[in-house]
Design a protein around this motif. Structure first.
Motif, PDB file in Angstrom:
ATOM      1  N   VAL A 117       8.133 -12.863  22.672  1.00 17.53           N
ATOM      2  CA  VAL A 117       7.407 -11.683  22.211  1.00 17.53           C
ATOM      3  C   VAL A 117       8.344 -10.664  21.583  1.00 17.53           C
ATOM      4  O   VAL A 117       7.998  -9.998  20.590  1.00 17.53           O
ATOM      5  N   GLN A 118       9.548 -10.516  22.127  1.00 18.22           N
ATOM      6  CA  GLN A 118      10.444  -9.461  21.648  1.00 18.22           C
ATOM      7  C   GLN A 118      11.131  -9.791  20.314  1.00 18.22           C
ATOM      8  O   GLN A 118      11.715  -8.926  19.678  1.00 18.22           O
ATOM      9  N   ARG A 119      11.040 -11.074  19.895  1.00 20.38           N
ATOM     10  CA  ARG A 119      11.674 -11.441  18.627  1.00 20.38           C
ATOM     11  C   ARG A 119      10.951 -10.810  17.448  1.00 20.38           C
ATOM     12  O   ARG A 119       9.727 -10.755  17.406  1.00 20.38           O
ATOM     13  N   ARG A 120      11.727 -10.360  16.494  1.00 14.97           N
ATOM     14  CA  ARG A 120      11.171  -9.818  15.253  1.00 14.97           C
ATOM     15  C   ARG A 120      11.432 -10.789  14.105  1.00 14.97           C
ATOM     16  O   ARG A 120      12.275 -11.685  14.220  1.00 14.97           O
ATOM     17  N   ASP A 129      12.489  -6.429  19.690  1.00 11.36           N
ATOM     18  CA  ASP A 129      11.771  -5.199  20.014  1.00 11.36           C
ATOM     19  C   ASP A 129      12.463  -4.514  21.190  1.00 11.36           C
ATOM     20  O   ASP A 129      12.467  -5.051  22.303  1.00 11.36           O
ATOM     21  N   PRO A 130      13.052  -3.344  20.995  1.00  7.78           N
ATOM     22  CA  PRO A 130      13.806  -2.697  22.082  1.00  7.78           C
ATOM     23  C   PRO A 130      12.940  -2.309  23.274  1.00  7.78           C
ATOM     24  O   PRO A 130      13.409  -2.320  24.407  1.00  7.78           O
ATOM     25  N   GLU A 131      11.672  -1.963  23.032  1.00  7.18           N
ATOM     26  CA  GLU A 131      10.799  -1.569  24.145  1.00  7.18           C
ATOM     27  C   GLU A 131      10.522  -2.746  25.076  1.00  7.18           C
ATOM     28  O   GLU A 131      10.511  -2.598  26.299  1.00  7.18           O
ATOM     29  N   VAL A 132      10.305  -3.904  24.491  1.00  2.00           N
ATOM     30  CA  VAL A 132      10.069  -5.097  25.314  1.00  2.00           C
ATOM     31  C   VAL A 132      11.344  -5.464  26.069  1.00  2.00           C
ATOM     32  O   VAL A 132      11.309  -5.800  27.256  1.00  2.00           O
TER      33      VAL A 132
END
Length: 264
Positions: A117-120, A129-132
């Protein structure tokens, strides 16, 4: 000599009803010993060279039939070698996996989802994604351990990433295997996990499902076995690792066992 044989002498003592089994290193990432402990008293029974099926099986065989029959519950990690030795020599006893290792297996599914999920898209800065990423530790916690602010932060994250919410809920239901009051409650939690996994939104949990199927008896028998834990032996292993570091490692199994049993 002890180091020349995988079958140590018998203990000449009454059998222990709860036997804890784990491994620790005599030299970092090189040599290992199998540590055996009386789970009721915390007494270290032996430190057997190697962490193989032959090592544990040889120790149990040396204790004799009467001693082995006295063991009612065995707790170990997910070592296939230990499982084979326990099935061979202690087939009458309940073999239970330590819940810490099981939860770590379960958490791997959530970690895999979070990393995906955090991959851009390629070329993005930052690449994730820094928030994840910042929420990685909070995601590993059970809902009942979060305060209001932490829960609000996760809820905002779940609104943006529904798949992450599904993975967190799935891990929560797997925690329910141990939070349940009995085996029936554990099976109900397992059914709820199956419903979440059945949606197809979290394929990363496939390895978790395969692991559970391979060890389901040892996981679900935890309730009937009296909810045992390897916590005591893990604490002793910490002491043994302090000893190893002070000595800059050991080359002789007998010396490590003698010093280890003395301090433990």
């Amino acid at each position: 000599h002890r180091t020349d044989s995988l079958r140590p002498p018998p203990l000449h003592r009454e059998p222990d009803t709860l036997l804890l089994v784990d491994e620790t290193s005599i030299r970092k990432r090189h040599r290992y010993v199998t540590v055996l402990m009386n789970g009721d008293t915390g007494e270290v029974l032996a430190m057997v060279p190697h962490r193989s099926e032959a090592a544990l099986s040889g120790f149990l065989a040396a204790q004799g039939h009467r001693w082995c029959r006295g063991v009612k519950v065995v707790v170990s990690d997910g070592s296939k070698a230990y499982a084979a030795a326990i099935a061979k020599r202690l087939g009458h006893a309940r073999h239970v996996l330590d819940r810490f290792h099981v939860i770590r297996w379960f958490a791997a599914g959530l970690t895999a989802v979070r990393r995906d999920v955090q991959r851009r898209p390629p070329g993005s800065k930052p690449a994730f994604d820094p928030e994840v990423f910042r929420a990685r530790f909070a995601l590993m916690r059970r809902p009942d351990t979060l305060d209001g602010a932490e829960r609000e932060r996760l809820d905002a994250l779940f609104e943006a990433h529904p798949r992450l919410k599904a993975a967190w809920d799935a891990l929560g239901e797997l925690h329910g295997l141990y939070l349940a009051k009995d085996r029936k409650g554990a099976l109900e939690a397992l059914d709820r996990f199956a419903d979440i996994y059945g949606t197809g939104d979290i394929p990363e949990f496939s390895d978790t499902v395969d692991t559970f199927l391979a060890w389901h008896h040892q996981i679900l028998d935890w309730h009937q076995a009296g909810r045992p834990s390897n916590g005591r032996i893990e604490g002793t292993n910490n002491l043994l690792q302090v000893l190893r570091r002070k000595a800059h490692g050991f080359t002789n199994y007998d010396n490590f066992e003698a010093r280890g049993i003395l301090i433990a």
